[in-house]
Motif scaffolding. Structure first.
Motif, PDB file in Angstrom:
ATOM      1  N   SER B 311       0.747  -1.258  -0.009  1.00 24.18           N
ATOM      2  CA  SER B 311       0.109   0.136  -0.074  1.00 24.18           C
ATOM      3  C   SER B 311       0.689   1.268  -0.243  1.00 24.18           C
ATOM      4  CB  SER B 311      -0.925   0.158   1.200  1.00 24.18           C
ATOM      5  OG  SER B 311      -0.104   0.214   2.621  1.00 24.18           O
ATOM      6  N   PHE B 316      -4.897   2.154  -0.900  1.00 24.37           N
ATOM      7  CA  PHE B 316      -6.081   1.852  -1.259  1.00 24.37           C
ATOM      8  C   PHE B 316      -7.006   3.009  -1.561  1.00 24.37           C
ATOM      9  CE2 PHE B 316      -6.411  -2.479  -0.122  1.00 24.37           C
ATOM     10  CZ  PHE B 316      -5.586  -2.755   0.867  1.00 24.37           C
ATOM     11  N   GLU B 317      -6.223   4.017  -1.527  1.00 24.99           N
ATOM     12  CA  GLU B 317      -7.352   5.224  -1.892  1.00 24.99           C
ATOM     13  C   GLU B 317      -7.384   5.143  -3.292  1.00 24.99           C
ATOM     14  OE1 GLU B 317      -4.423   5.177  -0.628  1.00 24.99           O
ATOM     15  OE2 GLU B 317      -2.998   6.644  -1.791  1.00 24.99           O
ATOM     16  N   VAL B 322      -6.650  -1.323  -7.280  1.00 23.49           N
ATOM     17  CA  VAL B 322      -5.912  -2.100  -6.447  1.00 23.49           C
ATOM     18  C   VAL B 322      -6.286  -3.728  -6.866  1.00 23.49           C
ATOM     19  CG1 VAL B 322      -5.946  -2.850  -4.113  1.00 23.49           C
ATOM     20  CG2 VAL B 322      -5.672  -0.378  -4.729  1.00 23.49           C
ATOM     21  N   GLU B 323      -7.517  -3.949  -7.168  1.00 27.34           N
ATOM     22  CA  GLU B 323      -7.775  -5.225  -7.470  1.00 27.34           C
ATOM     23  C   GLU B 323      -7.343  -5.606  -8.744  1.00 27.34           C
ATOM     24  OE1 GLU B 323     -12.169  -5.418  -7.058  1.00 27.34           O
ATOM     25  OE2 GLU B 323     -12.583  -4.222  -8.770  1.00 27.34           O
TER      26      GLU B 323
END
Lengths: 458, 370
Positions: B311, B316-317, B322-323
């Motif tokens: 991260s 995660f922002e 991210v996925e």
């Protein structure tokens, strides 16, 4: 001390035009030579007397100004100019004012302070865009703001934006009486161009495009009615954009796309508009490959590229530049874009490209540069210092991760600490395997012969 | 005969350290080495043994458990090997009164014959021979009692060396740095920091610190150096090649020094070292001798890999990204011996080609595999 001295320095023979001349009875032109010289001597003596009286007092207000200037970054060239002019100024002040002690000691202090900065002083931080002086067309004012806040970045994007703005200007332009369009339009455009350059140094693409535009303007037919001449110019600009950027990119997409085979791992750095098109085109034509995007501060442009590529369905890996050594052994080809290419084949591109090319060479991975011919530059640059640009300080690009404490990352310029963010660097031609242009795939050493072979000036 | 975990004397201290290492609560190779040495001192002081072999087995068992807790923290294993080497040396000097090594096959023996052996304080301190009775059936503790004081001193030597690492490395700093030099460094190595600060007392020079994303340790280093009065520039990693043409020296810190002369360093070190090689700039590595590791294989690029939190690279922002995207964040790089010019250690300066000899002198061959 030094700034005060530079302000006092004036060319030996010219009249001191910077002087706030309060109530001069005659204008400089009407005075005879002897009278002018007399006036000069009087003013010099007055100044010498002033410096002798003020001594240290006059110099200390100069010092904080010195520091403010260097931290504000606007007068990055001042530290460089100061040691140069400080020496003759100090000599003169010592002779005339006989206050040599004070001036020379504060001089050396100022020099020691600036010593660490001298080596990078010519980079020149972007100056704050001041309010438009004179007649700046609103399109140019807007464009300058977009440049200085890095809303428009990339050699192609900036060039297209500039030319589009120029088309608007040309259409709005009205030839003043007793002037011809072909002669006057260029003088009208010059302050606009200067305003853009003040916002951000001109890119090579903008320079080449403007040069072509100047050629077109001076070649306009003298007899043509104004509207027709303006339309012709706009058409020429459109042709330039279309042929040398849009179509060129399409040819490059196809040519470079042929270098991508199924199962390849393609590595790219930051965000080049051309490489983005190449990868999207190759994916659309059905080739199965995966991409590794390497990114780095200060701009962290690679994130945007990763978003676009993964949206299109390409399998992407994202990492930061220091991690490059761990993945390079898995890569089959490296594609990079360029800001410009010099005649010896050296590639001037986003800072960090040279590291990527060097690591690729070390692992025997081919490095392919995708570059249109309008980006060729006739100059030769030997290292990344000759011409470079610094990004403004502060977190303009939101490039720090959220999981780190803010105070440790937002460092300001302090005594003994200076932050530099060069935006460009130079990749030596030995690290480049091939350059893909719209006229073919050429080795980096042959770049100088391409304009000649095409019968063009640039 | 491997003793049960509960039978290891002082096993609670060992378990605590194992837990701390596994949770990565011990930060820094010197900290890990210090803690290991302290735990070993406790183990040895509480140990009951009737011959030397039992003691060595105990120490090796402890060392194996500690090293397995955090295999990437090589200084733990190095300290255990160091202690073992010192213990054996003390035992040999106590029984035979000579400083000869037990190994008959060691090439180091040829090197060392005719050379004054590095004094680890063994032979000089034990006055004469201690009468040792091994495996005494009447008094099981006599052997241990007689030998323990000497062993404690040996372990204390190791601790002392660890504590004076920074001072000894910086001893000759002013000879390596001259005035008006521009030095490039990356990451925040405390050894390099001490080295540069010590040189800063005598010389006026400039340091360029690379930020080393994504840990951004460069910021700490730049802040600390500028506070010490050294003129510092902080640049992002992307400009390392750009400024290399003006840099006179590159100074790096190491996480572990391998037997072939290569090293594990923070990621980004390989970029700096390769760029320096491209510009023929000397690369200097400052490290304590406790970082010398006898391990070596052909796949160091993979051996160096220790992945950290992704991260920091893509947080995660970023949400949707991210996925869909793989994110890689290796913490260490492997820098090959051909890229390094000199190792400055607390025991002097050595070229990469003689690191194997240092390892022969410092550790015993039996201990390479704990």
């Amino acid at each position: 001390m030094a700034p005060a001295a530079t302000l006092d320095v004036h060319p030996p023979n010219g009249p001191p035009t910077a002087e706030p001349s309060a109530g001069q009875p005659k204008s400089q032109k009407t005075m005879t030579k002897a009278e002018r010289r007399e006036l000069q001597e009087k003013q010099r003596a007055a100044k010498a007397a002033k410096t002798a009286v003020n001594g240290v007092n006059g110099k200390t207000p100069g010092k904080p100004k010195d520091q403010a200037a260097s931290t504000g970054g606007a007068a990055k060239r001042a530290p460089e100019a100061q040691p140069k002019t400080a020496a003759p100024a100090a000599v003169r002040a010592a002779e005339k004012a006989k206050a040599g002690q004070a001036s020379t000691t504060t001089d050396t202090m100022g020099k020691n302070q600036a010593r660490g900065l001298l080596i990078f002083s010519h980079f020149g931080l972007p100056k704050p865009v001041n309010a438009a002086k004179g007649d700046i067309h609103p399109a140019i004012a807007r464009l300058a703001l977009q440049f200085s806040t890095f809303k428009i970045t990339g050699a192609n994007a900036r060039c297209i934006a500039t030319l589009t703005a120029f088309k608007t200007i040309i259409q709005d332009y009205v030839t003043p009486p007793n002037h011809t369009l072909s002669r006057h339009l260029m003088t009208y455009l010059s302050p606009q161009i200067n305003h853009l350059v003040a916002a951000r140094p001109m890119s090579v693409t903008m320079g080449n495009a403007i040069r072509q535009l100047k050629l077109d303007i001076s070649g306009t037919d003298f007899d043509l009615p104004e509207q027709d001449a303006k339309d012709a110019l706009c058409r020429q600009i459109d042709t330039y954009i279309h042929e040398r950027i849009i179509i060129a990119d399409q040819v490059i997409q196809e040519t470079a796309g042929n270098k991508i085979k199924d199962g390849d791992v393609i590595l790219t750095y930051a965000r080049s508009s051309v490489v983005e098109k190449v990868l999207l085109e190759a994916h659309a034509s059905g080739r199965k490959f995966s991409a590794i995007v390497v990114d780095s501060r200060p701009m962290l442009e690679g994130k945007r590229l990763v978003a676009i590529l993964s949206e299109a369905g390409i399998q992407c890996t994202y990492l930061l530049l220091p991690a490059l050594g761990s993945v390079m052994s898995e890569v089959s080809t490296v594609f990079i874009g360029a800001h410009s290419i010099h005649s010896n084949g050296a590639v001037y591109s986003r800072a960090g490209t040279a590291l990527v090319a060097m690591m690729a060479k070390r692992h025997s991975v081919p490095v392919v540069v995708c570059c249109e011919t309008y980006k060729f530059s006739e100059t030769i640059q030997l290292d990344s210092f000759t011409k470079n640009e610094l990004a403004p300080l502060g977190d303009l690009f939101s490039s720090f991760p959220n999981n780190k404490p803010r105070e440790s990352l937002t460092l300001e310029n302090q005594p003994n600490l200076e932050i530099l963010n060069p935006l460009y660097d130079l990749t030596p031609p030995t690290c480049v395997t091939a350059v893909v242009t719209e006229v073919g795939v050429i080795p980096p050493n042959s770049i100088s012969s391409i304009p000649v072979a095409l019968g063009r000036l640039l | 005969m491997a003793p049960e975990p509960q039978n290891i004397p002082g096993h609670r201290a060992v378990e605590t350290l194992v837990a701390k290492l596994r949770r990565r609560q011990v930060v820094g190779s010197r900290e890990a080495a210090l803690e290991t040495a302290i735990v070993l001192r406790q183990v040895v002081s509480k140990a009951r043994f009737t011959n030397i072999q039992q003691l060595i087995t105990v120490i090796r068992e402890v060392g194996r458990r500690l090293a397995e807790a955090q295999p990437k923290e090589h200084s733990v294993g190095n300290t255990v090997r160091r202690v073992l080497h010192n213990v054996r040396e003390e035992y040999n000097s106590a029984t035979k009164g000579s400083a000869a090594s037990r190994n008959v096959y060691s090439i180091g023996k040829f090197v060392l014959q005719g050379q004054p052996r590095k004094q680890s304080g063994g032979a000089a301190k034990s006055d004469g021979r201690i009468t040792l009775k091994e495996n005494d059936p009447d008094d099981q503790d006599s052997f241990a009692r007689a030998l323990k004081p000497v062993l404690m001193e040996a372990i204390q030597d190791v601790l002392d060396e660890l504590e004076t690492v920074y001072d000894n490395v910086s001893k000759n700093a002013k000879d390596h740095v001259h005035s008006d030099e521009i030095i490039l460094t990356i990451g925040h190595s405390k050894t390099v920091e001490a080295f540069l600060k010590s040189a800063g007392h005598y010389r006026n020079y400039t340091v360029i610190v690379a930020e080393t994303a994504p840990s951004y340790q460069g910021h700490e280093m730049a802040r600390s150096l500028s506070a010490a009065g050294i003129s510092t520039f902080l640049v992002p990693d992307s400009s390392i090649f750009a400024i290399m043409s003006r840099v006179n020296k590159v100074i790096l810190g190491a996480h572990a020094i391998l037997a072939n002369g290569g090293l594990f360093a923070i990621s980004g070190a390989l970029l700096a070292a390769t760029a320096a090689r491209a510009h023929s700039t000397p690369v200097v590595v400052c490290a304590g001798q406790f970082k010398l590791t006898p391990l070596w294989n052909l796949y160091h690029e993979y051996g160096a890999l220790d992945f950290a939190d992704p991260s920091s690279v893509l947080g995660f922002e970023e949400g949707k990204l991210v996925e869909r995207v793989d994110v890689v964040n290796p913490y260490y790089d492997y820098v090959g011996p051909e890229l390094v010019d000199v190792f400055i250690t607390n025991d002097g300066d050595h070229p990469p080609s003689s690191v194997y000899r240092l390892i022969k002198e410092t550790y015993d061959d039996d201990d390479h595999e704990l």
